[in-house]
Design a protein around this motif. Sequence first.
Motif, short mmCIF file in Angstrom:
data_model
loop_
_atom_site.label_atom_id
_atom_site.label_comp_id
_atom_site.label_asym_id
_atom_site.label_seq_id
_atom_site.Cartn_x
_atom_site.Cartn_y
_atom_site.Cartn_z
N MET A 4 34.69 9.18 0.09
CA MET A 4 33.79 8.98 1.21
C MET A 4 32.50 8.32 0.77
N ALA A 5 31.99 8.71 -0.40
CA ALA A 5 30.75 8.13 -0.91
C ALA A 5 30.92 6.63 -1.11
N GLU A 6 32.06 6.20 -1.66
CA GLU A 6 32.33 4.78 -1.86
C GLU A 6 32.52 4.07 -0.54
N PHE A 7 33.11 4.75 0.43
CA PHE A 7 33.35 4.17 1.75
C PHE A 7 32.04 3.78 2.43
N LEU A 25 40.17 11.85 11.88
CA LEU A 25 39.16 12.90 11.87
C LEU A 25 39.86 14.24 12.00
N ARG A 26 39.65 15.11 11.01
CA ARG A 26 40.28 16.44 11.00
C ARG A 26 39.22 17.53 11.14
N ASP A 153 40.02 11.38 6.84
CA ASP A 153 41.06 10.97 5.91
C ASP A 153 41.12 9.45 5.89
N LEU A 154 40.79 8.85 4.77
CA LEU A 154 40.78 7.40 4.65
C LEU A 154 42.15 6.83 4.31
N GLN A 155 43.10 7.70 3.96
CA GLN A 155 44.44 7.24 3.62
C GLN A 155 45.38 7.33 4.82
N ASP A 156 45.31 8.45 5.56
CA ASP A 156 46.13 8.61 6.76
C ASP A 156 45.43 7.86 7.89
N SER A 157 45.81 6.62 8.11
CA SER A 157 45.08 5.80 9.06
C SER A 157 46.02 4.84 9.79
#
Length: 211
Positions: A4-7, A25-26, A153-157
């Motif tokens: 998330m920090a890199e995002f 978003l969970r 979740d940056l992978q489940d997209s």
Amino acid sequence: MITMAEFFSGRSTETVTRDLLGKLLRYRSPKGLVSGYIVEAEAYLGAADSAAHAYQGRRTKANDALYGAPGNIYIYTSRGYYAFDIAAQSEGEPQGILIRGVEPKDGLSIMMANRPKTGSELTNGPGKLMQAFGVNDLHWNNTMLDDSPFSIDLQDSRMPVKIVSSARIGVSKRGGQTNAPYRYYVAGNPFVSGMRKRDMDFETHGWQEVK
């Protein structure tokens, strides 16, 4: 795997807002896991943005969370409903992103029990999605995502076919930013607030085909 920090790091709030579309978003609620793909979000650009809560550097107990590090949660009330915002820039720079709509994934029965609506009316607005998630207080305000039951979740997209920008909804008419095109949404998705039925894509919901 991006964190998330890199995002958030080194990118404009508008760019991050666009890139949040399709991310999951969970919320691990007391009743169980609920989640939804983000389909609509608005960028607020801090002190220079006349529609922002921190316009002209305003800082109060109510909006202090906006001044936190990227990923700090800002929950606030508007017209009797709760809204979910995330700080988007370095600490002390109060720019944020309001999540306005999600397409449900996990915990549909929990969400419908929390908010007895069906179809897009369940989560097609910032207050509606918070009600469906079961968030009805400020408990997690001013808490980093990583230290809360919320996560993105940056992978489940999902990948939008088309992203539309428009003026934000229900913002202050003071200053010159009322009609700035800082609202972004997935074209055709039924869970976008105010989406006209004739513009809804009921087949794909505006997502690219998963290969």
